[in-house]
Design a protein around this motif. Structure first.
Motif, PDB file in Angstrom:
ATOM      1  N   SER A   1      67.630  60.563  57.260  1.00 19.50           N
ATOM      2  CA  SER A   1      67.777  61.967  56.958  1.00 19.50           C
ATOM      3  C   SER A   1      66.855  62.864  57.741  1.00 19.50           C
ATOM      4  O   SER A   1      67.258  63.809  58.469  1.00 19.50           O
ATOM      5  CB  SER A   1      67.821  62.415  55.557  1.00 19.50           C
ATOM      6  N   VAL A   2      65.542  62.302  57.862  1.00 21.38           N
ATOM      7  CA  VAL A   2      64.432  62.903  58.752  1.00 21.38           C
ATOM      8  C   VAL A   2      64.772  62.982  59.904  1.00 21.38           C
ATOM      9  O   VAL A   2      64.569  64.053  60.814  1.00 21.38           O
ATOM     10  CB  VAL A   2      63.013  62.415  58.358  1.00 21.38           C
ATOM     11  N   ARG A   3      65.197  61.957  60.365  1.00 19.78           N
ATOM     12  CA  ARG A   3      65.754  61.746  61.898  1.00 19.78           C
ATOM     13  C   ARG A   3      66.882  62.676  62.360  1.00 19.78           C
ATOM     14  O   ARG A   3      66.731  63.107  63.265  1.00 19.78           O
ATOM     15  CB  ARG A   3      66.078  60.251  62.251  1.00 19.78           C
ATOM     16  N   LYS A   4      67.685  62.676  61.359  1.00 21.40           N
ATOM     17  CA  LYS A   4      68.813  63.531  61.699  1.00 21.40           C
ATOM     18  C   LYS A   4      68.412  64.952  61.705  1.00 21.40           C
ATOM     19  O   LYS A   4      68.921  65.738  62.573  1.00 21.40           O
ATOM     20  CB  LYS A   4      69.938  63.267  60.664  1.00 21.40           C
ATOM     21  N   GLY A   5      67.488  65.466  60.875  1.00 23.69           N
ATOM     22  CA  GLY A   5      67.095  66.765  60.827  1.00 23.69           C
ATOM     23  C   GLY A   5      66.257  66.971  62.002  1.00 23.69           C
ATOM     24  O   GLY A   5      66.452  68.150  62.587  1.00 23.69           O
ATOM     25  N   LEU A   6      65.376  66.217  62.387  1.00 24.10           N
ATOM     26  CA  LEU A   6      64.517  66.529  63.307  1.00 24.10           C
ATOM     27  C   LEU A   6      65.636  66.397  64.930  1.00 24.10           C
ATOM     28  O   LEU A   6      65.087  67.219  65.823  1.00 24.10           O
ATOM     29  CB  LEU A   6      63.641  65.550  63.783  1.00 24.10           C
ATOM     30  N   LEU A   7      66.436  65.566  64.954  1.00 23.86           N
ATOM     31  CA  LEU A   7      67.376  65.723  66.173  1.00 23.86           C
ATOM     32  C   LEU A   7      68.170  67.053  66.086  1.00 23.86           C
ATOM     33  O   LEU A   7      68.271  67.952  67.100  1.00 23.86           O
ATOM     34  CB  LEU A   7      68.650  64.433  65.849  1.00 23.86           C
ATOM     35  N   LEU A   8      68.602  67.579  64.760  1.00 23.72           N
ATOM     36  CA  LEU A   8      69.359  68.703  64.692  1.00 23.72           C
ATOM     37  C   LEU A   8      68.386  69.769  65.377  1.00 23.72           C
ATOM     38  O   LEU A   8      68.768  70.908  65.977  1.00 23.72           O
ATOM     39  CB  LEU A   8      69.756  69.077  63.396  1.00 23.72           C
ATOM     40  N   ILE A   9      67.365  69.937  64.758  1.00 21.46           N
ATOM     41  CA  ILE A   9      66.121  70.880  65.019  1.00 21.46           C
ATOM     42  C   ILE A   9      65.970  71.096  66.747  1.00 21.46           C
ATOM     43  O   ILE A   9      65.892  71.979  67.389  1.00 21.46           O
ATOM     44  CB  ILE A   9      64.806  70.875  64.417  1.00 21.46           C
ATOM     45  N   GLY A  10      65.686  69.741  67.266  1.00 23.19           N
ATOM     46  CA  GLY A  10      65.561  69.810  68.342  1.00 23.19           C
ATOM     47  C   GLY A  10      66.671  70.157  69.450  1.00 23.19           C
ATOM     48  O   GLY A  10      66.426  70.985  70.400  1.00 23.19           O
ATOM     49  N   THR A  11      67.862  69.796  68.919  1.00 23.62           N
ATOM     50  CA  THR A  11      68.993  70.275  69.949  1.00 23.62           C
ATOM     51  C   THR A  11      69.164  71.725  69.491  1.00 23.62           C
ATOM     52  O   THR A  11      69.741  72.482  70.606  1.00 23.62           O
ATOM     53  CB  THR A  11      70.256  69.655  69.048  1.00 23.62           C
ATOM     54  N   LEU A  12      68.970  72.027  68.460  1.00 27.16           N
ATOM     55  CA  LEU A  12      69.037  73.628  68.224  1.00 27.16           C
ATOM     56  C   LEU A  12      67.984  74.586  69.259  1.00 27.16           C
ATOM     57  O   LEU A  12      68.299  75.508  69.866  1.00 27.16           O
ATOM     58  CB  LEU A  12      68.765  74.175  66.776  1.00 27.16           C
ATOM     59  N   LEU A  13      66.759  73.998  69.097  1.00 28.39           N
ATOM     60  CA  LEU A  13      65.770  74.662  70.067  1.00 28.39           C
ATOM     61  C   LEU A  13      66.157  74.599  71.508  1.00 28.39           C
ATOM     62  O   LEU A  13      65.960  75.514  72.194  1.00 28.39           O
ATOM     63  CB  LEU A  13      64.388  73.940  69.724  1.00 28.39           C
TER      64      LEU A  13
END
Length: 135
Positions: free
Chosen positions: A9-21
């Protein structure tokens, strides 16, 4: 098992945040840049012919879209802009008798208005230009 789910979940969240940025950088417009001083500071050499006092007075008050008559030529005034040298300039289209129209520029210096040397070659007037010079 909960630890693995939590890590995922943390990895997915970080991946999502990185993609959005990353996407935010792609859709943001760059800042608008403009020059507040002339871009060229060295000795200024103007390539062109200075206009007569009569025509300088006429071009001074002309605005975009004006059609001027001067010594048998028709001059269509274009946009006004500031050149890289910091000069007040106007684009013009000149229709000389027996020649096709050509684009040029007139600019104001401390010595008066001058017409910049044309980068195009004048050629004899083709039949379809006839009559357009005197509108």
């Amino acid at each position: 098992m909960k630890t693995n789910n939590m890590k995922n979940s943390v990895r997915k969240g970080l991946l999502l945040i990185g993609t959005l940025l990353a996407l935010q950088g792609c859709v943001s417009a760059p800042p608008e840049v403009s020059a507040s001083i002339p871009l060229i500071q060295d000795q200024k050499v103007y390539s062109g012919n200075y206009l007569s006092e009569d025509f300088s007075r006429i071009i001074q008050g002309a605005t975009e879209g004006d059609k001027l008559q001067y010594q048998g030529d028709t001059i269509l005034v274009g946009k006004e802009y500031t050149s890289a040298l910091g000069l007040n300039c106007k684009s013009v289209r000149v229709f000389e008798k027996n020649y096709t129209g050509y684009d040029s520029t007139v600019c104001m210096t401390t010595s008066g208005w001058f017409m910049a040397s044309s980068l195009t070659v004048k050629s004899p007037t083709p039949q379809h230009w006839e009559g357009n010079n005197n509108e």
